[in-house]
Design an enzyme around this catalytic site. Structure first.
Site, PDB file in Angstrom:
ATOM      1  N   CYS A 187       0.841  -1.207   0.000  1.00  0.00           N
ATOM      2  CA  CYS A 187       0.000   0.000   0.000  1.00  0.00           C
ATOM      3  C   CYS A 187       0.873   1.254   0.000  1.00  0.00           C
ATOM      4  CB  CYS A 187      -0.929  -0.038   1.213  1.00  0.00           C
ATOM      5  SG  CYS A 187      -1.858   1.479   1.486  1.00  0.00           S
ATOM      6  N   CYS A 241      -0.093   3.945   2.502  1.00  0.00           N
ATOM      7  CA  CYS A 241       0.315   3.528   3.850  1.00  0.00           C
ATOM      8  C   CYS A 241       1.744   3.972   4.134  1.00  0.00           C
ATOM      9  CB  CYS A 241       0.213   2.013   4.000  1.00  0.00           C
ATOM     10  SG  CYS A 241      -1.449   1.333   3.826  1.00  0.00           S
TER      11      CYS A 241
END
Length: 319
Positions: free
Chosen positions: A77, A80
């Site tokens: 991600c 993230c």
């Protein structure tokens, strides 16, 4: 899940006070046991990795003494990777007033389901055993800091939870960071107006910032939030939803309902309603629905997966 205004107002269920007291009693018993084992002076880790097996002890029990922020993330991600370092740094800066629990979404699917996570990064808090949705996506640091401040205030005022005392953090040997650049006074004034409920003042202040700096992301997000709150202020939610259901072809009714959906945290419902409105309208009505949808995208942020999905849906109905 809340949109990016990250307001904590009303987020904590006051009926949980009894549960909070019970959780705090358990936490005090656990600390007493640790002291007897000679562990009372052990260094405190403010950023911890948590899995399903350790969730109760590391998150639920500790939430009776300190607000626990949960960061759902994954290796693949990219947002993230932007958000997690900011959360970690701010957690250490807050020096025991919050604790950060990092949960690998790929390895802890049960927790993902229990929290109702639809996309990552997703950030929650647990206070006195009660889960609170905070935001989704890689939010700007200023808004994250504001959310943490609100979380700490709610935890103290409603549950008497003041955090871990005398904690300096678990990375004392890290080199000192360069001092942060001073905040833009115009943005500070805009945020203060928003916090005070002066929505007209906030809108004007954010517009002033954008006049001189059209690319200012924080001002764009702030303006979108202030305009949304101003549009829903004073609306009769029950009547708005009845009008939208009774008059599906009434674009203004659908716009009001979508705003209420967004302000209430029902992001997918707001997006879906407006995409459907764009699909079945034309001319000025279609343009009004399309523009309102783009405005609501600003509230959430372009990197949020719900925005990505809705953009694709919008493109399909337009082209």
């Amino acid at each position: 899940m809340q949109p990016r205004n990250m307001s904590m107002s009303g987020a904590v269920d006051l009926s949980a006070v009894k549960a909070a007291g019970e959780a705090k009693q358990k936490a005090e018993q656990a600390r007493a046991a640790a002291a007897e084992r000679g562990g009372a002076d052990a260094p405190v880790s403010l950023v911890i990795d948590v899995d399903e097996a350790g969730f109760e002890a590391e998150v639920l029990q500790r939430s009776a003494e300190v607000p626990v922020v949960i960061d759902f993330w994954a290796e693949w991600c990219e947002p993230c990777k932007q958000l997690s370092p900011v959360l970690e740094r701010l957690t250490r800066e807050y020096a025991g007033r919050v604790l950060l629990a990092k949960i690998d979404a790929d390895k802890n699917q049960m927790l993902m389901q229990q929290f109702g996570v639809q996309g990552i990064p997703a950030v929650f808090a647990v206070v006195a055993g009660q889960a609170l949705p905070l935001f989704q996506g890689a939010a700007p640091e200023a808004q994250i800091r504001q959310t943490l401040d609100q979380l700490i205030q709610v935890s103290e005022e409603r549950f008497g939870i003041t955090g871990l005392q005398g904690v300096a953090g678990d990375d004392a040997e890290q080199p000192a960071q360069a001092p942060e650049a001073p905040e833009d006074p115009a943005l500070v004034a805009a945020q203060q107006a928003l916090d005070a409920g002066d929505l007209n003042g906030a809108v004007q202040a954010y517009q002033n910032v954008l006049t001189g700096d059209p690319g200012n992301v924080e001002a764009r997000v702030g303006l979108a939030m202030a305009e949304l709150l101003r549009r829903v202020q004073g609306l009769d939610a029950q009547q708005v939803r009845k009008d939208a259901a009774d008059r599906p072809g009434d674009v203004e009714a659908q716009l009001r309902a979508a705003d209420l959906d967004m302000a209430g945290g029902h992001v997918e419902d707001a997006f879906g309603r407006l995409v459907e409105t764009v699909k079945r309208t034309s001319g000025d009505d279609r343009e009004a629905a399309r523009v309102r949808l783009l405005d609501l995208f600003e509230v959430i942020g372009a990197e949020d997966p719900r925005v990505v999905t809705a953009r694709s849906a919008l493109a399909r109905v337009l082209f």
